[in-house]
Design a protein around this motif. Structure first.
Motif, PDB file in Angstrom:
ATOM      1  N   SER A   1     -10.553   7.473 -12.920  1.00  0.00           N
ATOM      2  CA  SER A   1     -10.716   7.742 -11.937  1.00  0.00           C
ATOM      3  C   SER A   1      -9.925   8.082 -10.694  1.00  0.00           C
ATOM      4  O   SER A   1      -9.462   9.328 -10.644  1.00  0.00           O
ATOM      5  CB  SER A   1     -12.170   7.332 -11.675  1.00  0.00           C
ATOM      6  N   LEU A   2      -8.967   7.084  -9.929  1.00  0.00           N
ATOM      7  CA  LEU A   2      -8.305   7.570  -9.151  1.00  0.00           C
ATOM      8  C   LEU A   2      -6.945   8.275  -9.764  1.00  0.00           C
ATOM      9  O   LEU A   2      -6.136   8.895  -9.249  1.00  0.00           O
ATOM     10  CB  LEU A   2      -7.856   6.361  -8.215  1.00  0.00           C
ATOM     11  N   ILE A   3      -6.372   7.796 -10.660  1.00  0.00           N
ATOM     12  CA  ILE A   3      -5.627   7.710 -11.748  1.00  0.00           C
ATOM     13  C   ILE A   3      -5.926   9.528 -11.622  1.00  0.00           C
ATOM     14  O   ILE A   3      -4.691  10.179 -11.852  1.00  0.00           O
ATOM     15  CB  ILE A   3      -4.676   7.069 -12.938  1.00  0.00           C
ATOM     16  N   ILE A   4      -6.673   9.573 -12.641  1.00  0.00           N
ATOM     17  CA  ILE A   4      -6.548  10.972 -13.110  1.00  0.00           C
ATOM     18  C   ILE A   4      -7.170  12.004 -11.884  1.00  0.00           C
ATOM     19  O   ILE A   4      -6.447  13.199 -11.955  1.00  0.00           O
ATOM     20  CB  ILE A   4      -8.177  11.194 -14.152  1.00  0.00           C
ATOM     21  N   LEU A   5      -7.942  11.922 -11.450  1.00  0.00           N
ATOM     22  CA  LEU A   5      -7.421  12.452  -9.715  1.00  0.00           C
ATOM     23  C   LEU A   5      -6.269  12.527  -9.318  1.00  0.00           C
ATOM     24  O   LEU A   5      -5.837  14.047  -9.072  1.00  0.00           O
ATOM     25  CB  LEU A   5      -8.275  11.871  -8.853  1.00  0.00           C
ATOM     26  N   PHE A   6      -5.779  11.616  -9.150  1.00  0.00           N
ATOM     27  CA  PHE A   6      -3.881  12.036  -8.758  1.00  0.00           C
ATOM     28  C   PHE A   6      -3.293  13.094  -9.536  1.00  0.00           C
ATOM     29  O   PHE A   6      -2.649  13.426  -9.267  1.00  0.00           O
ATOM     30  CB  PHE A   6      -3.803  10.653  -8.550  1.00  0.00           C
ATOM     31  N   LEU A   7      -3.488  12.709 -10.967  1.00  0.00           N
ATOM     32  CA  LEU A   7      -2.760  13.415 -12.278  1.00  0.00           C
ATOM     33  C   LEU A   7      -3.244  15.441 -12.040  1.00  0.00           C
ATOM     34  O   LEU A   7      -2.103  15.848 -12.550  1.00  0.00           O
ATOM     35  CB  LEU A   7      -2.784  12.914 -13.265  1.00  0.00           C
ATOM     36  N   VAL A   8      -4.024  15.712 -11.816  1.00  0.00           N
ATOM     37  CA  VAL A   8      -4.565  16.087 -11.811  1.00  0.00           C
ATOM     38  C   VAL A   8      -3.986  17.326 -10.666  1.00  0.00           C
ATOM     39  O   VAL A   8      -4.143  18.306 -10.465  1.00  0.00           O
ATOM     40  CB  VAL A   8      -6.571  16.716 -11.762  1.00  0.00           C
ATOM     41  N   LEU A   9      -4.711  16.912  -9.624  1.00  0.00           N
ATOM     42  CA  LEU A   9      -3.895  17.435  -8.402  1.00  0.00           C
ATOM     43  C   LEU A   9      -2.236  17.407  -8.178  1.00  0.00           C
ATOM     44  O   LEU A   9      -1.785  18.825  -7.999  1.00  0.00           O
ATOM     45  CB  LEU A   9      -4.520  16.271  -7.133  1.00  0.00           C
ATOM     46  N   SER A  10      -1.611  16.563  -8.830  1.00  0.00           N
ATOM     47  CA  SER A  10      -0.664  16.879  -8.687  1.00  0.00           C
ATOM     48  C   SER A  10       0.594  17.951  -9.841  1.00  0.00           C
ATOM     49  O   SER A  10       1.085  18.475  -9.840  1.00  0.00           O
ATOM     50  CB  SER A  10       0.202  15.495  -7.976  1.00  0.00           C
ATOM     51  N   TRP A  11       0.124  17.427 -10.804  1.00  0.00           N
ATOM     52  CA  TRP A  11       0.210  18.585 -12.126  1.00  0.00           C
ATOM     53  C   TRP A  11      -0.368  20.073 -12.449  1.00  0.00           C
ATOM     54  O   TRP A  11       0.608  20.858 -12.435  1.00  0.00           O
ATOM     55  CB  TRP A  11       0.082  18.174 -13.578  1.00  0.00           C
ATOM     56  N   LEU A  12      -1.924  19.832 -11.602  1.00  0.00           N
ATOM     57  CA  LEU A  12      -2.484  20.956 -12.300  1.00  0.00           C
ATOM     58  C   LEU A  12      -2.642  22.045  -9.913  1.00  0.00           C
ATOM     59  O   LEU A  12      -1.811  22.781 -10.319  1.00  0.00           O
ATOM     60  CB  LEU A  12      -4.427  21.328 -13.126  1.00  0.00           C
ATOM     61  N   LEU A  13      -3.309  21.091  -9.650  1.00  0.00           N
ATOM     62  CA  LEU A  13      -3.612  22.367  -8.671  1.00  0.00           C
ATOM     63  C   LEU A  13      -2.469  22.383  -7.739  1.00  0.00           C
ATOM     64  O   LEU A  13      -2.611  23.287  -6.948  1.00  0.00           O
ATOM     65  CB  LEU A  13      -4.808  20.996  -8.109  1.00  0.00           C
ATOM     66  N   LEU A  14      -1.930  21.314  -7.238  1.00  0.00           N
ATOM     67  CA  LEU A  14      -0.307  21.797  -6.089  1.00  0.00           C
ATOM     68  C   LEU A  14       0.123  22.730  -6.331  1.00  0.00           C
ATOM     69  O   LEU A  14       0.694  23.862  -5.687  1.00  0.00           O
ATOM     70  CB  LEU A  14       0.109  20.374  -5.798  1.00  0.00           C
ATOM     71  N   PRO A  15       1.062  22.759  -7.708  1.00  0.00           N
ATOM     72  CA  PRO A  15       1.206  23.757  -8.181  1.00  0.00           C
ATOM     73  C   PRO A  15       1.135  25.449  -8.127  1.00  0.00           C
ATOM     74  O   PRO A  15       1.285  26.203  -7.956  1.00  0.00           O
ATOM     75  CB  PRO A  15       1.708  23.538  -9.992  1.00  0.00           C
ATOM     76  N   LEU A  16       0.108  25.445  -8.508  1.00  0.00           N
ATOM     77  CA  LEU A  16      -1.480  26.692  -8.961  1.00  0.00           C
ATOM     78  C   LEU A  16      -1.237  26.854  -7.539  1.00  0.00           C
ATOM     79  O   LEU A  16      -1.130  28.321  -7.595  1.00  0.00           O
ATOM     80  CB  LEU A  16      -1.985  25.753  -9.708  1.00  0.00           C
ATOM     81  N   VAL A  17      -1.737  26.291  -6.709  1.00  0.00           N
ATOM     82  CA  VAL A  17      -2.477  27.048  -5.634  1.00  0.00           C
ATOM     83  C   VAL A  17      -0.752  26.796  -4.476  1.00  0.00           C
ATOM     84  O   VAL A  17      -0.717  28.764  -3.803  1.00  0.00           O
ATOM     85  CB  VAL A  17      -2.401  26.211  -4.383  1.00  0.00           C
ATOM     86  N   ALA A  18       0.719  26.177  -4.926  1.00  0.00           N
ATOM     87  CA  ALA A  18       1.621  26.727  -4.098  1.00  0.00           C
ATOM     88  C   ALA A  18       2.135  28.794  -5.201  1.00  0.00           C
ATOM     89  O   ALA A  18       2.940  28.931  -4.206  1.00  0.00           O
ATOM     90  CB  ALA A  18       2.595  26.197  -4.867  1.00  0.00           C
ATOM     91  N   SER A  19       1.919  28.032  -6.158  1.00  0.00           N
ATOM     92  CA  SER A  19       2.945  29.545  -6.318  1.00  0.00           C
ATOM     93  C   SER A  19       1.527  30.434  -5.929  1.00  0.00           C
ATOM     94  O   SER A  19       2.200  31.633  -6.118  1.00  0.00           O
ATOM     95  CB  SER A  19       2.431  29.327  -8.122  1.00  0.00           C
ATOM     96  N   LEU A  20       0.476  30.931  -6.360  1.00  0.00           N
ATOM     97  CA  LEU A  20      -0.525  31.270  -5.233  1.00  0.00           C
ATOM     98  C   LEU A  20       0.233  31.916  -3.743  1.00  0.00           C
ATOM     99  O   LEU A  20      -0.220  32.723  -3.354  1.00  0.00           O
ATOM    100  CB  LEU A  20      -2.093  31.819  -5.147  1.00  0.00           C
ATOM    101  N   ALA A  21       0.281  31.142  -3.099  1.00  0.00           N
ATOM    102  CA  ALA A  21       0.660  31.052  -1.776  1.00  0.00           C
ATOM    103  C   ALA A  21       2.231  32.254  -1.651  1.00  0.00           C
ATOM    104  O   ALA A  21       2.293  32.778  -0.581  1.00  0.00           O
ATOM    105  CB  ALA A  21       0.712  29.873  -1.360  1.00  0.00           C
ATOM    106  N   ILE A  22       2.960  31.459  -2.604  1.00  0.00           N
ATOM    107  CA  ILE A  22       4.474  32.134  -2.909  1.00  0.00           C
ATOM    108  C   ILE A  22       3.819  33.497  -3.730  1.00  0.00           C
ATOM    109  O   ILE A  22       4.824  34.325  -2.698  1.00  0.00           O
ATOM    110  CB  ILE A  22       5.354  31.806  -3.413  1.00  0.00           C
ATOM    111  N   SER A  23       3.417  33.669  -4.718  1.00  0.00           N
ATOM    112  CA  SER A  23       2.780  35.494  -4.448  1.00  0.00           C
ATOM    113  C   SER A  23       2.793  36.563  -4.198  1.00  0.00           C
ATOM    114  O   SER A  23       2.129  37.584  -4.091  1.00  0.00           O
ATOM    115  CB  SER A  23       1.873  35.321  -6.066  1.00  0.00           C
ATOM    116  N   ALA A  24       1.609  35.741  -2.911  1.00  0.00           N
ATOM    117  CA  ALA A  24       1.554  36.173  -1.822  1.00  0.00           C
ATOM    118  C   ALA A  24       1.677  37.331  -0.937  1.00  0.00           C
ATOM    119  O   ALA A  24       1.509  38.072  -0.163  1.00  0.00           O
ATOM    120  CB  ALA A  24       0.111  35.950  -1.347  1.00  0.00           C
ATOM    121  N   LEU A  25       2.854  36.441  -1.049  1.00  0.00           N
ATOM    122  CA  LEU A  25       3.529  37.819   0.406  1.00  0.00           C
ATOM    123  C   LEU A  25       4.333  38.958  -0.114  1.00  0.00           C
ATOM    124  O   LEU A  25       4.345  39.812  -0.135  1.00  0.00           O
ATOM    125  CB  LEU A  25       5.212  36.610   0.322  1.00  0.00           C
TER     126      LEU A  25
END
Length: 100
Positions: A76-100
């Motif tokens: 569970s900890l490994i999967i949460l870590f991977l989901v956060l690092s591979w999906l959520l952080l890049p997605l939200v970072a791209s949304l934050a940059i594209s909103a500029l």
């Protein structure tokens, strides 16, 4: 809207850092079973576990432990870590940059 995505990214990044801390604490507990934090370190360890426990426990209910011989591997900890690092952080970072 840009400031919203930047704040979401900052919160996810802080949670990501706390997950790394929890992973390190799990390794310390695994290899040094007699280690007990005291003083300020006990407060820091308790805060890391308090913040990261709800999502980890939710995933533990969904994902069973993998039995390997005489021990069980908690994914569970490994999967949460991977989901956060591979999906959520890049997605939200791209949304934050594209909103500029």
């Amino acid at each position: 809207m840009n400031i919203f995505w930047q704040i979401v990214y900052l919160v996810l990044w802080a949670f990501y850092m706390l997950l790394i801390g929890r992973l390190l604490l799990e390794f310390v507990r695994m290899f040094a079973r007699s280690w007990m934090p005291s003083g300020r370190s006990a407060i820091a360890v308790e805060s890391v576990y308090t913040v990261t426990d709800p999502p980890v426990k939710a995933l533990r209910r969904l994902i069973p432990m993998v039995r390997i011989g005489g021990f069980a591997l908690d994914l569970s900890l490994i999967i949460l870590f991977l989901v956060l690092s591979w999906l959520l952080l890049p997605l939200v970072a791209s949304l934050a940059i594209s909103a500029l």
